[in-house]
Design a protein around this motif. Structure first.
Motif, short mmCIF file in Angstrom:
data_model
loop_
_atom_site.label_atom_id
_atom_site.label_comp_id
_atom_site.label_asym_id
_atom_site.label_seq_id
_atom_site.Cartn_x
_atom_site.Cartn_y
_atom_site.Cartn_z
N LEU A 111 -8.65 16.19 -3.31
CA LEU A 111 -7.34 15.84 -3.87
C LEU A 111 -6.39 15.36 -2.78
O LEU A 111 -5.63 14.40 -2.97
CB LEU A 111 -6.76 17.05 -4.60
N LEU A 112 -6.45 16.02 -1.63
CA LEU A 112 -5.63 15.60 -0.49
C LEU A 112 -6.00 14.19 -0.04
O LEU A 112 -5.13 13.37 0.27
CB LEU A 112 -5.81 16.58 0.68
N ALA A 116 -3.63 10.89 0.11
CA ALA A 116 -3.47 10.07 1.32
C ALA A 116 -3.76 8.60 1.04
O ALA A 116 -3.03 7.71 1.47
CB ALA A 116 -4.38 10.60 2.43
N VAL A 117 -4.83 8.36 0.29
CA VAL A 117 -5.20 6.97 -0.06
C VAL A 117 -4.10 6.32 -0.89
O VAL A 117 -3.72 5.17 -0.67
CB VAL A 117 -6.55 6.96 -0.82
N LEU A 118 -3.55 7.08 -1.84
CA LEU A 118 -2.47 6.55 -2.68
C LEU A 118 -1.23 6.22 -1.86
O LEU A 118 -0.53 5.24 -2.15
CB LEU A 118 -2.12 7.55 -3.79
N CYS A 119 -0.96 7.03 -0.85
CA CYS A 119 0.20 6.77 0.01
C CYS A 119 0.11 5.40 0.68
O CYS A 119 1.13 4.74 0.90
CB CYS A 119 0.32 7.86 1.08
N PHE A 120 -1.10 4.99 0.98
CA PHE A 120 -1.28 3.68 1.63
C PHE A 120 -1.41 2.55 0.60
O PHE A 120 -0.83 1.48 0.76
CB PHE A 120 -2.51 3.71 2.54
N LEU A 121 -2.15 2.81 -0.48
CA LEU A 121 -2.40 1.75 -1.46
C LEU A 121 -1.16 1.40 -2.28
O LEU A 121 -0.95 0.24 -2.63
CB LEU A 121 -3.54 2.15 -2.40
N MET A 122 -0.36 2.41 -2.61
CA MET A 122 0.79 2.18 -3.49
C MET A 122 1.94 1.44 -2.81
O MET A 122 2.92 1.09 -3.46
CB MET A 122 1.29 3.51 -4.05
N GLN A 123 1.81 1.20 -1.51
CA GLN A 123 2.85 0.45 -0.82
C GLN A 123 2.95 -0.98 -1.36
O GLN A 123 4.04 -1.55 -1.43
CB GLN A 123 2.56 0.42 0.69
N PHE A 124 1.82 -1.53 -1.74
CA PHE A 124 1.82 -2.89 -2.30
C PHE A 124 2.59 -2.92 -3.63
O PHE A 124 3.35 -3.86 -3.89
CB PHE A 124 0.38 -3.36 -2.52
N ALA A 125 2.41 -1.88 -4.44
CA ALA A 125 3.13 -1.80 -5.71
C ALA A 125 4.64 -1.69 -5.47
O ALA A 125 5.44 -2.29 -6.19
CB ALA A 125 2.63 -0.61 -6.52
N VAL A 126 5.01 -0.93 -4.46
CA VAL A 126 6.43 -0.79 -4.11
C VAL A 126 7.01 -2.14 -3.70
O VAL A 126 8.12 -2.51 -4.08
CB VAL A 126 6.61 0.25 -2.98
N TYR A 127 6.24 -2.89 -2.93
CA TYR A 127 6.68 -4.22 -2.47
C TYR A 127 6.96 -5.14 -3.66
O TYR A 127 8.00 -5.80 -3.72
CB TYR A 127 5.62 -4.82 -1.55
#
Length: 341
Positions: A111-112, A116-127
């Motif tokens: 789960l951790l 961690a993966v989501l923290c990096f991948l979701m940056q594109f969605a934020v952009y």
């Protein structure tokens, strides 16, 4: 043959238990930190929701909050086990739960890793959300009388001041929209009327930016109107002179803010995975060392601890065999149900 066996005496077992107890409570503090960062991230997203067209995703902060709470609970339990491990009576009540607990810890590490993966991948969605949200924010800047958009001007002004940015991509974005409400335009003025009529969409466009784009660090008084008209200002050439407004776009500034936050949290979680793995390995050594004591009534006796009861290859083979057995059992049950039906 056990994997990575280690010999233990009483002194080593005590040191291991004490060290693990400290590590587990460090992990609890890290869990509190992750939980706090999740709350902070969620609040920041809420604060900037208008800049994101109220379309911001809360998956990452919600997961961080959940992971932080789980880390506190799981590691507090591990700390308690380590604290009681050197007392045979107290340890006896925890012993039946340890296998389940270690399995739970493995699942928690997965789960951790996902967090961690989501923290990096979701940056594109934020952009992408920022790009669309800021574009609409600039468009609705003038709508101070429209319900639901009353505070858009204030929010965008405060954002530009706080993040030292101007526009979506750059200050020229303000040239493409009418950011002054019609109620503040003197339509009896010929210059204003001509500017409105000269535009196909009937908008009052000008090469100007709001006051919040001004750079207070500039020695020259802020030039926010007629930015591309050299003759409108003394000793001014917009092509070569460094403008005294912020030239950085707010999308870039806000994305840099959120991406640095998310990347930092991602790195912290990766570090937490390592810490949790050390905790698990240490607890496994401690448990096996206590279980293999030659004379349980004599605390001074030696024992042996290990990470795996068998080698890595044998352990995986056993695991696969168990999974196959479970799969076959499920198939048999399904077949029996179909036959009965």
């Amino acid at each position: 043959m056990p994997f990575m066996p280690v010999k233990f005496n009483l002194q080593k077992r005590v040191k291991l238990a004490q060290g693990l107890w400290m590590l587990y409570w460090v992990s609890v503090m890290v869990g509190i930190l992750i939980f706090s960062l999740g709350i902070f991230f969620k609040i920041e997203l809420r604060k900037r929701s208008e800049m994101m067209d109220n379309n911001e995703g809360h998956l990452v902060p919600n997961m961080l909050i959940m992971v932080g709470l789980l880390a506190c609970g799981i590691n507090a339990f591990g700390g308690k086990v380590c604290h009681d491990s050197l007392d045979p009576v107290k340890f006896a009540k925890w012993k039946p739960m340890l296998k389940t607990y270690l399995t739970l810890c493995c699942g928690f590490n997965v789960l951790l890793l996902l967090a961690a993966v989501l923290c990096f991948l979701m940056q594109f969605a934020v952009y992408l959300t920022l790009a669309e949200g800021l574009k609409n924010s600039i468009k609705f800047y003038k709508d101070t009388d429209t319900p639901g958009r009353c505070f858009m001007k204030r929010t965008l002004d405060m954002t530009q001041i706080e993040f030292r940015c101007c526009g979506n991509n750059n200050f020229r974005d303000w040239f493409e929209v009418q950011w002054i409400s019609n109620r503040y335009l003197d339509m009896s003025n010929d210059a204003v009327k001509d500017r409105v009529l000269s535009n196909v969409e009937g908008k009052f466009l000008m090469d100007s930016v709001p006051f919040s784009c001004c750079n207070p660090g500039s020695p020259r008084p802020c030039i926010q109107h007629h930015l591309t008209n050299n003759s409108a200002h003394y000793d001014y050439d917009h092509r070569i002179e460094e403008l005294n407004i912020w030239t950085r776009g707010c999308r870039e500034a806000l994305f840099a803010y959120f991406s640095s936050m998310m990347s930092s949290i991602g790195v912290l979680i990766i570090g937490t995975i390592f810490l949790e793995s050390v905790d698990m390995a240490g607890l496994k050594y401690l448990c096996t060392a206590l279980e293999t004591m030659e004379d349980p009534e004599n605390p001074e006796c030696e024992s042996e601890g290990w990470l795996l009861e068998k080698g890595v290859k044998e352990t995986f083979s056993d695991l696969l065999a168990k999974m196959k057995t479970m799969g076959k059992a499920n198939q048999v049950e399904e077949g029996a149900e179909e036959a009965a039906g």
